[in-house]
Design a protein around this motif. Structure first.
Motif, PDB file in Angstrom:
ATOM      1  N   UNK A 218     -38.900 -13.798  25.924  1.00  0.00           N
ATOM      2  CA  UNK A 218     -40.342 -14.048  26.106  1.00  0.00           C
ATOM      3  C   UNK A 218     -40.686 -15.476  25.694  1.00  0.00           C
ATOM      4  N   UNK A 219     -40.083 -15.945  24.595  1.00  0.00           N
ATOM      5  CA  UNK A 219     -40.357 -17.304  24.117  1.00  0.00           C
ATOM      6  C   UNK A 219     -39.859 -18.351  25.102  1.00  0.00           C
ATOM      7  N   UNK A 220     -38.695 -18.123  25.680  1.00  0.00           N
ATOM      8  CA  UNK A 220     -38.179 -19.075  26.671  1.00  0.00           C
ATOM      9  C   UNK A 220     -39.079 -19.156  27.891  1.00  0.00           C
ATOM     10  N   UNK A 221     -39.548 -17.989  28.360  1.00  0.00           N
ATOM     11  CA  UNK A 221     -40.462 -17.994  29.500  1.00  0.00           C
ATOM     12  C   UNK A 221     -41.752 -18.743  29.173  1.00  0.00           C
ATOM     13  N   UNK A 222     -42.244 -18.536  27.933  1.00  0.00           N
ATOM     14  CA  UNK A 222     -43.485 -19.205  27.546  1.00  0.00           C
ATOM     15  C   UNK A 222     -43.284 -20.722  27.487  1.00  0.00           C
ATOM     16  N   UNK A 223     -42.140 -21.161  26.965  1.00  0.00           N
ATOM     17  CA  UNK A 223     -41.868 -22.601  26.921  1.00  0.00           C
ATOM     18  C   UNK A 223     -41.716 -23.186  28.320  1.00  0.00           C
ATOM     19  N   UNK A 224     -41.027 -22.486  29.221  1.00  0.00           N
ATOM     20  CA  UNK A 224     -40.910 -22.969  30.606  1.00  0.00           C
ATOM     21  C   UNK A 224     -42.275 -23.099  31.262  1.00  0.00           C
ATOM     22  N   UNK A 225     -43.148 -22.164  30.993  1.00  0.00           N
ATOM     23  CA  UNK A 225     -44.489 -22.208  31.594  1.00  0.00           C
ATOM     24  C   UNK A 225     -45.272 -23.404  31.044  1.00  0.00           C
ATOM     25  N   UNK A 226     -45.126 -23.661  29.719  1.00  0.00           N
ATOM     26  CA  UNK A 226     -45.825 -24.825  29.145  1.00  0.00           C
ATOM     27  C   UNK A 226     -45.297 -26.143  29.714  1.00  0.00           C
ATOM     28  N   UNK A 227     -43.999 -26.208  29.957  1.00  0.00           N
ATOM     29  CA  UNK A 227     -43.434 -27.428  30.543  1.00  0.00           C
ATOM     30  C   UNK A 227     -44.002 -27.668  31.934  1.00  0.00           C
ATOM     31  N   UNK A 228     -44.099 -26.589  32.737  1.00  0.00           N
ATOM     32  CA  UNK A 228     -44.674 -26.734  34.078  1.00  0.00           C
ATOM     33  C   UNK A 228     -46.121 -27.191  34.021  1.00  0.00           C
ATOM     34  N   UNK A 229     -46.896 -26.616  33.062  1.00  0.00           N
ATOM     35  CA  UNK A 229     -48.303 -27.011  32.948  1.00  0.00           C
ATOM     36  C   UNK A 229     -48.430 -28.479  32.546  1.00  0.00           C
ATOM     37  N   UNK A 230     -47.551 -28.941  31.646  1.00  0.00           N
ATOM     38  CA  UNK A 230     -47.593 -30.354  31.256  1.00  0.00           C
ATOM     39  C   UNK A 230     -47.228 -31.267  32.418  1.00  0.00           C
TER      40      UNK A 230
END
Length: 396
Positions: free
Chosen positions: A331-343
């Motif tokens: 779950x944490x990895x998915x959340x970090x990937x999503x934040x990278x895309x948003x940035x």
């Protein structure tokens, strides 16, 4: 024991009776207490402490406690272990009836208890329940009153001791404190009322036990001792044969591996899964339920019902700690990937182009903000800080 005075003998019997009620006491001690109470009963009769023409008001405070001798004797006699239990029950019931009859003559039995005792057991279940509830309430009230009297005596003793320490007196000037006779009389009267409630309950219990033992004795006399012995021998033979056959079967029976997954074991017990089904798990080995439940040939209805009854009181885990950690990592990895895309989207050119460009409306907004600030400054000039708090100005 024969040379002891009546108060000391009664106090010794009371201690034995209290110890027998609180925990299991040796039979020799119980018999010694019964002997002491029999001796107390003889001494009370020889001294003539009570007369059938007296009531509770005519009895002195020092002699009130000896009314409890038959009740204490009945309680101790009931605890004697003897082969002929019916004889013990009849003797104990006779002493209880003697105690209740004497209390009735002394006008110590409540009116409602006296009516129910004379009429016998109520016919309906509702009447029995109402009578037991009323008796229980009287018993609780008597126990609370005795506890209150005890605490009052302890407080008075502590205050007297503190007063004696604070104001020492010279030799020969000590004052002898008189015992509070009214309080002692109230304590013994309450103890007798509590004993009456317990005696009525014990009498009902002994009557039921006597009826059951009499029925068993009559049944044994009808069937005969030989028939009962034959039945017991047959049952013993059946039990021995069952154990022998079970030992023989256990030699050639290969037990299945135990269930080590709690959730799968619960599914098997509740019938949602079968033991033969494949189940992949990563838990530590955990034996759940009887081992014979796994093997169909050794499973009985008794064992199956026991396995269904003896369930854990808490919800069993659905995954191990390692699996939960891996799940959180995912779950944490998915959340970090999503934040990278948003940035990345925020820094992209098309996202910056979407921002509104400055126009003429900004100048109008600036003028409105300035006018509002000026109006606010004018109002603060007309209304200084604290002008409305008249109470805070000492000279206003």
């Amino acid at each position: 024991m024969e040379d002891m005075p009546l108060p000391a003998l009664f106090e010794q019997a009371r201690k034995i009776r209290a110890a027998a009620n609180e925990s299991a006491v040796d039979q020799e001690v119980v018999k010694k207490g019964c002997e002491a109470l029999h001796r107390c009963e003889d001494m009370v009769n020889n001294l003539g402490l009570f007369s059938p023409n007296e009531t509770k008001d005519d009895i002195s405070t020092a002699n009130l406690k000896y009314i409890l001798v038959p009740f204490y004797l009945a309680e101790l006699m009931e605890k004697i272990a003897q082969e002929d239990r019916l004889q013990i029950l009849k003797a104990s019931q006779a002493k209880l009836k003697e105690f209740i009859s004497f209390c009735e003559a002394m006008e110590l039995v409540p009116k409602e208890e006296l009516e129910s005792y004379i009429e016998g057991a109520p016919k309906t279940v509702v009447d029995q329940r109402a009578r037991k509830i009323a008796r229980f309430k009287r018993q609780r009230a008597a126990e609370s009153k005795l506890l209150e009297i005890k605490e009052r005596k302890e407080r008075r003793g502590r205050s007297t001791k503190a007063a004696a320490l604070s104001t020492p007196v010279e030799a020969g000037e000590e004052e002898v404190l008189d015992d509070d006779g009214e309080e002692e009389r109230e304590a013994w009267t309450t103890t007798i009322s509590l004993a009456i409630c317990k005696a009525l309950d014990l009498l009902d219990m002994l009557k039921k036990e006597e009826e059951m033992l009499s029925a068993v004795k009559d049944r044994q006399s009808e069937d005969g001792d030989e028939f009962s012995r034959d039945v017991l021998d047959e049952r013993a033979k059946k039990a021995e044969a069952w154990h022998r056959d079970a030992a023989v079967r256990a030699r050639y029976t290969k037990p299945s591996p135990p269930i080590t997954c709690a959730t799968f074991a619960q599914d098997v017990l509740e019938g949602r899964a079968k033991v033969s089904q494949a189940h992949d798990h990563k838990h530590q080995p955990l034996i759940f339920g009887p081992a014979s439940l796994v093997n169909g040939s050794l499973t009985t209805d008794r064992e199956r019902m026991a396995a269904q009854v003896f369930q854990p009181s808490h919800r069993m885990p659905t995954m191990s700690i390692e699996e939960a950690g891996l799940k959180e990592m995912e779950i944490m990895n998915k959340w970090q990937e999503r934040n990278v895309k948003l940035m990345e989207e925020a820094n992209s050119s098309w996202h910056n182009d979407r921002k509104s460009k400055p126009g003429e409306d900004d100048e109008e907004d600036d003028d409105a903000v300035q006018e509002k600030a000026r109006a606010w400054d004018d109002w603060k000039d007309d209304n200084p800080r604290g002008a409305g708090n008249k109470k805070l100005t000492p000279c206003g």
